[in-house]
Design a protein around this motif. Sequence first.
Motif, PDB file in Angstrom:
ATOM      1  N   LEU A  68     -18.867  32.177  29.862  1.00  0.00           N
ATOM      2  CA  LEU A  68     -18.611  33.402  29.108  1.00  0.00           C
ATOM      3  C   LEU A  68     -19.481  34.551  29.615  1.00  0.00           C
ATOM      4  N   LYS A  69     -20.685  34.233  30.039  1.00  0.00           N
ATOM      5  CA  LYS A  69     -21.580  35.264  30.564  1.00  0.00           C
ATOM      6  C   LYS A  69     -21.003  35.879  31.834  1.00  0.00           C
ATOM      7  N   GLU A  70     -20.503  35.020  32.741  1.00  0.00           N
ATOM      8  CA  GLU A  70     -19.907  35.522  33.981  1.00  0.00           C
ATOM      9  C   GLU A  70     -18.627  36.299  33.691  1.00  0.00           C
ATOM     10  N   GLU A  74     -17.876  40.206  34.662  1.00  0.00           N
ATOM     11  CA  GLU A  74     -16.744  40.615  35.496  1.00  0.00           C
ATOM     12  C   GLU A  74     -15.859  41.629  34.784  1.00  0.00           C
ATOM     13  N   ARG A  75     -15.683  41.448  33.472  1.00  0.00           N
ATOM     14  CA  ARG A  75     -14.779  42.309  32.703  1.00  0.00           C
ATOM     15  C   ARG A  75     -15.497  43.491  32.066  1.00  0.00           C
ATOM     16  N   GLU A  76     -16.828  43.522  32.218  1.00  0.00           N
ATOM     17  CA  GLU A  76     -17.648  44.598  31.650  1.00  0.00           C
ATOM     18  C   GLU A  76     -17.428  44.727  30.144  1.00  0.00           C
ATOM     19  N   ILE A  77     -17.535  43.586  29.466  1.00  0.00           N
ATOM     20  CA  ILE A  77     -17.409  43.575  28.013  1.00  0.00           C
ATOM     21  C   ILE A  77     -18.694  43.025  27.408  1.00  0.00           C
ATOM     22  N   SER A  78     -18.899  43.300  26.136  1.00  0.00           N
ATOM     23  CA  SER A  78     -20.107  42.868  25.445  1.00  0.00           C
ATOM     24  C   SER A  78     -19.882  41.525  24.768  1.00  0.00           C
ATOM     25  N   LEU A  79     -20.923  40.698  24.778  1.00  0.00           N
ATOM     26  CA  LEU A  79     -20.883  39.427  24.065  1.00  0.00           C
ATOM     27  C   LEU A  79     -21.565  39.529  22.702  1.00  0.00           C
TER      28      LEU A  79
END
Length: 427
Positions: A68-70, A74-79
């Motif tokens: 999920l971190k990768e 890649e998608r430039e989204i926040s976790l």
Amino acid sequence: EMTADESSCCTVRFETQLPEKVPDQNLSIPDTISVTGLSELVNHLLDQVDSAVDYDFLIDGRFLRSSLKEYAGEREISLENVITLEYVIAFPEPSPPKNIPHPDWISCVDTDIPNMILTGSYDNVIRVWNPKLPATPLHEGHGHKGPVKAIAVIPTTDGYKQDSFQFISGSKDHTIRVWSVDQTGLTAVATGSQHTDSVDCVAAHPCSSTRLASGSWDRTIRLWSNNVDTAAPVAKRSKIKSGKKSTTATGRTLEQIHCISNQHTQAITGLCWPHQNALYSASWDRTIRHWDVAQAKAVHTWNAPDAISCLSFNLAANLFAAGHVDRSVRLYDPRTNDAAIVHSTLKGHQAWVSAIAWQPSNQHRLVSCSHDRTLKVWDIRSSICLHTLKAEQDGHGKTFAIGWAFDETIVCGGTDGILCLHTAKKQ
């Protein structure tokens, strides 16, 4: 202030359309967890560790293929927000193919009969195979005087039977033929000869064995009566040295009910007959047409973005899959009157798409083959293919035919003269 341990975690919730559902709750998990780790977690939550199932995970319409971190990087989204993951049963990459030598190019296959594969070939012969006994075909059908371009099994009210069934074939010799298989062999029982060019697609009524359809390069669709009660001469069968049985007669003449002309302006490349009075056709003229069979009239026409090379209908999902010469597979919803509203587009092939087949047990999964010598397995919930498989053994040539056998086995053939069986491990 967030600690290092907290910063390496993210919050997820699982959802699914499967019967086996995990508790509806948010879970904090390491953001470096792999797809395998997520699958193990779901199995644990479902209390099925001893009978574990491999799962795949969809996130924002894409299959997760990293941590999920990768993925977030890649998608430039926040976790920092809750991540919703949909779990589905994974389709493992099929094993290296089992190759069955075929005497000539394979132009079409049909896998509707349990434990049987039907092939049409450029040597003008139809063959019936038991893939568990691949050394030689069970039966051969001779009679066409040109390459066999299409095969379709004729349904019966009590389902498909391995030891007794009929099918229809279309050929470059401008004819269609009806064949019967029983315990004594393969017999040609009827022929229709009204087409004036190659017959590249055939279809059978879904509820009646007496109605057939064919589409041709002569730009016509013809509807036929296959009255099996009509008395007719049948072929003599002859035992040949290999042990398979062969036939060469043509049987009775099929009665043409309708000829639909002056509608499609180029070759008919696909036919689907999913409902009793609804026949669908596809053409090089960039259209898909819905026909009222009883009236032999067009109900609706969809204008597609490019020429269509093949068509397949998924009854459970109520979707068309159309292969195009622009190398794309497009999905269309027949309930939508505007073809510009494409349900989704699947891209990845490097040459035109020659055939498509939906997996019988999974309304989301299909396989396509192409003149680029590859097969691609798709889950239509994502635009990225699950697997890309090599179709041609000699490294060059074209793949013409595709199908599913035993539900988990992909069958294909083309110019290398090899019937390839790619089998995925059952879960």
